[in-house]
Design a protein around this motif. Structure first.
Motif, mmCIF file in Angstrom:
data_model
loop_
_atom_site.group_PDB
_atom_site.id
_atom_site.type_symbol
_atom_site.label_atom_id
_atom_site.label_comp_id
_atom_site.label_asym_id
_atom_site.label_seq_id
_atom_site.Cartn_x
_atom_site.Cartn_y
_atom_site.Cartn_z
ATOM 1 N N SER A 105 0.830 -1.210 0.000
ATOM 2 C CA SER A 105 0.000 0.000 0.000
ATOM 3 C C SER A 105 0.858 1.251 0.000
ATOM 4 O O SER A 105 0.577 2.219 -0.717
ATOM 5 N N PRO A 136 -7.336 5.098 5.735
ATOM 6 C CA PRO A 136 -8.071 4.222 4.807
ATOM 7 C C PRO A 136 -9.578 4.475 4.821
ATOM 8 O O PRO A 136 -10.156 4.869 5.823
ATOM 9 N N THR A 137 -10.213 4.266 3.683
ATOM 10 C CA THR A 137 -11.672 4.367 3.544
ATOM 11 C C THR A 137 -12.135 3.292 2.565
ATOM 12 O O THR A 137 -11.512 3.102 1.519
ATOM 13 N N ARG A 138 -13.227 2.616 2.910
ATOM 14 C CA ARG A 138 -13.812 1.614 2.013
ATOM 15 C C ARG A 138 -15.244 2.007 1.692
ATOM 16 O O ARG A 138 -15.992 2.425 2.580
ATOM 17 N N GLU A 160 -7.935 -0.002 -4.589
ATOM 18 C CA GLU A 160 -8.646 -1.157 -5.133
ATOM 19 C C GLU A 160 -9.949 -0.703 -5.776
ATOM 20 O O GLU A 160 -10.624 0.190 -5.261
ATOM 21 N N ASP A 201 -16.809 -2.200 -5.476
ATOM 22 C CA ASP A 201 -16.350 -1.962 -4.105
ATOM 23 C C ASP A 201 -14.925 -1.401 -4.195
ATOM 24 O O ASP A 201 -14.104 -1.923 -4.964
ATOM 25 N N LYS A 203 -11.339 0.608 -2.275
ATOM 26 C CA LYS A 203 -10.534 0.982 -1.115
ATOM 27 C C LYS A 203 -9.752 2.234 -1.467
ATOM 28 O O LYS A 203 -9.087 2.293 -2.508
ATOM 29 N N TRP A 205 -7.304 5.700 0.038
ATOM 30 C CA TRP A 205 -6.506 6.364 1.070
ATOM 31 C C TRP A 205 -6.721 7.861 0.905
ATOM 32 O O TRP A 205 -6.764 8.369 -0.219
#
Length: 661
Positions: A105, A136-138, A160, A201, A203, A205
């Motif tokens: 990452s 981080p954020t999802r 991602e 979906d 991911k 930063w």
């Protein structure tokens, strides 16, 4: 040599000293704000009184009367009021939160930042800290990451998944992993210009504007303090005053070496001095050509070498090679010699030749160095009493700080400042080609090619300032001066302000015909205000007068608020020039060319500049449209004549205001 603990302790002392100094500046600026509020109230009453009595010509300060015949050009003075500045020393105590990341990452974020057009200009240490602080954020498929029209403060790196970018419901593009988006939000507070939606979906930063700006400002402060401590440890620099040391610290350059690299070779010539900031070097010496080099010593962080180059003895007497990775701070002999020279001169070393110009509360004298008559300078002389009476202390301090730090090829240099009981003095570079305002007055207007050249000089100057977080805020022909080659430089930084990347500042500042609408409406302004003024400048150079001009300042402001689309452009302004002017003068600052993702590159790539030799301008190989006649360091033919200052000698008493000047 001192220990790292000693260096850290000295750094903290320096930070405390800076905090106390900035606290004093804040107090002075608070006093300035209070008095400026009173001045504005009195000016409002005066405007109302003069309007009711139909005073001819309107308000005299900074105004221009509208006439059907070509107006007689008169120099305009800027007016300004300034809010309290944020104390940068406080940033040293802000705790930044680091978020754990896998090595994969970290590498992805680091690579994305280096590939981004804006982020790639940051220093490695700043990029590394940004990587550390991104959180981080999802989000699930279909979620909105950024909504067009919303206020934004986050910049993202996609790790991602995939996102789609739309504007007004129309698809613009998709973004894959390893890309940065939303970076405009960390420069200044503005609404999002597009919508970003998760196609899968995802991911992410992210880091917010406050965190980014804290990193940028704090790393700069700490780095400068460290450089100062390094310099204080070197005997060659110990006799220099603090302001000169600071100037040398600003021109230090970091150079990196790998294992086994020769930094210095014995017998070679050189004019560079090195201070080790990271790593170790090995020093060897070869006594004869048929012998192996003999090991002398190992040097490490804080040690220095090559100091003989500063004294002119530039034949290297030993080899210096890198042991592992090494980072050195490099000082050129010419820069160091210049710093030493100007630190040792005094007012008595100069002879006044004549007056080059007179401003609101200052005059600029051409002075000659008594010990070297081939060297002349411009000495700006300011009356302390007048500065106090008009509450301009904050602006003078800011002007000094900015000019001492910003040495660009298209900005006039400040070498040294002095003071006595009655005056402040600023020793500056002498540009004897005259003011652009004078040349414009004589010719009435310029053709496209001429305007392009002078505008190019200004664009380069603004780019140099903006990347350092400095807003100029008083762009106009009166503040553009020509050197003896005919190249244009910005002069008079009395209203410039360092606000940091993405920061805004409030309250009025500028010359009425040139101020942006957000300044008039007190919405807060940033570097985009200079983009607006650049559009006004191009219009004035091409037509001979600015697009917005009223019978008094308030009338001018009302005309400005109607917008550039209400202005009827004269036929002498080409369609491509008009397009650039209108794009620079958009009402919304975020829509102005030069204030978007690619910065000044968007201006340089505009159709009006098609074919313009930007590299030739930077290298000064491009022929200027006008080459002034300058036959020596005392030739003032390109300036108006002014009477000598016939005031009585200053009294033998202090004025009650003692600047760090």
């Amino acid at each position: 040599m001192g220990t790292l603990r000693d260096l850290q302790f000295a750094l903290q002392l320096k930070i405390e000293e800076l905090r106390q100094r900035d606290s004093l500046i804040d107090e002075l600026e608070l006093e300035l704000d209070t008095k400026d509020d009173l001045i504005r109230q009195l000016q409002t009453e005066l405007d109302r009184y003069q309007t009711s009595h139909n005073a001819p010509g309107g308000v005299q300060v900074n105004s221009r009367v509208v006439r059907h015949e070509p107006p007689q050009r008169t120099k305009r003075q800027a007016i300004s009021a300034e809010p309290t500045a944020l104390d940068p020393a406080q940033l040293a105590h802000v705790t930044l939160t680091n978020y754990s990341k896998s090595e994969e990452s970290r590498e992805l974020i680091h690579r994305a930042l280096l590939e981004n057009e804006f982020m790639k200009h940051l220093e490695q240490g700043q990029i590394q800290t940004i990587v550390d602080c991104m959180h981080p954020t999802r989000l699930a498929r279909g979620c909105c990451v950024i909504q067009e029209g919303d206020d934004g403060s986050l910049v993202y790196v996609l790790e991602e998944g995939k996102v789609e970018v739309t504007k007004g419901g129309q698809k613009l593009c998709t973004i894959d992993p390893g890309k940065v988006f939303g970076e405009l939000a960390i420069l200044y507070n503005c609404t999002r210009t597009a919508t970003v939606t998760a196609l899968t979906d995802i991911k992410l930063w992210a880091i917010d504007r406050q965190g980014f700006q804290t990193i940028m400002m704090r790393t700069g402060l700490i780095k400068h303090s460290q450089y100062m401590e390094f310099l204080r440890s070197v005997p060659s620099f110990q006799s220099l005053p603090e302001d000169v040391l600071s100037k040398v610290a600003d021109v230090l350059e970091e150079t990196h070496y790998s294992e086994g690299d020769y930094i210095i070779r014995q017998g070679a010539t050189g004019d560079t001095f090195f201070i080790i900031s990271e790593g170790q070097v090995k020093v060897t010496q070869q006594k004869s050509s048929n012998e192996e080099p003999e090991f002398l010593t190992t040097l490490s962080r804080g040690d220095w070498f090559g100091e003989q180059a500063l004294k002119g003895e530039d034949v290297r007497t030993a080899n210096v090679t890198a042991v592992g990775g090494v980072t050195c701070l490099v000082v050129d002999r010419e820069l160091e010699a210049e710093a030493v020279f100007f630190s040792n001169v005094s007012l008595n070393d100069f002879h006044v030749i004549c007056t080059l110009g007179i401003g609101g509360f200052s005059r600029v004298e051409l002075v000659q160095l008594k010990s070297d008559t081939s060297r002349s300078f411009a000495m700006k002389v300011l009356k302390k009493r007048h500065i106090l009476d008009t509450s301009q202390q904050g602006h003078i301090l800011s002007e000094r700080r900015i000019m001492m730090d910003a040495h660009g090829p298209f900005t006039v240099r400040l070498y040294r400042t002095f003071r006595d009981s009655k005056y402040l003095y600023m020793l500056q570079e002498a540009c004897l080609g005259g003011e652009l305002w004078t040349l414009l007055s004589a010719r009435g207007s310029f053709e496209d090619g001429t305007t392009r050249f002078y505008t190019g000089c200004v664009v380069e100057a603004l780019a140099f300032l903006h990347v350092r977080g400095i807003i100029y805020r008083d762009l106009k022909p009166e503040n553009i001066i020509l050197d003896q080659r005919g190249y244009a430089k910005l002069v008079d930084f009395g209203f410039a302000k360092k606000v940091g990347l993405g920061q805004k500042t409030w309250t009025f500042c500028g010359t009425p015909e040139y101020v942006a609408p957000e300044i008039i409406l007190n919405k807060g302004h940033d570097i985009s205000a200079d983009c607006w003024s650049l559009g006004i400048l191009i219009y004035e150079l091409l037509s001979g007068s600015p697009p917005f001009s009223g019978s008094d300042p308030m009338n001018t402001y009302n005309i400005i608020l109607r917008g550039i689309d209400m202005v009827e452009f004269p036929k002498k302004i080409s369609k491509s020039a008009a397009n650039l002017i209108k794009r620079l003068c958009r009402d919304n600052p975020s829509e102005r060319v030069g204030n978007q993702k690619n910065g000044v590159k968007d201006i340089q790539k505009h159709k009006w500049f098609e074919g313009f030799n930007w590299e030739g301008l930077r290298q000064t190989t491009l022929a200027p449209p006008f080459t002034p006649t300058v036959e020596g360091p005392l030739d003032t033919r390109n300036f108006d004549c002014f009477p000598d200052d016939s005031e009585a000698p200053p009294p033998d008493e202090e004025s009650g205001w003692d600047l760090e000047f």
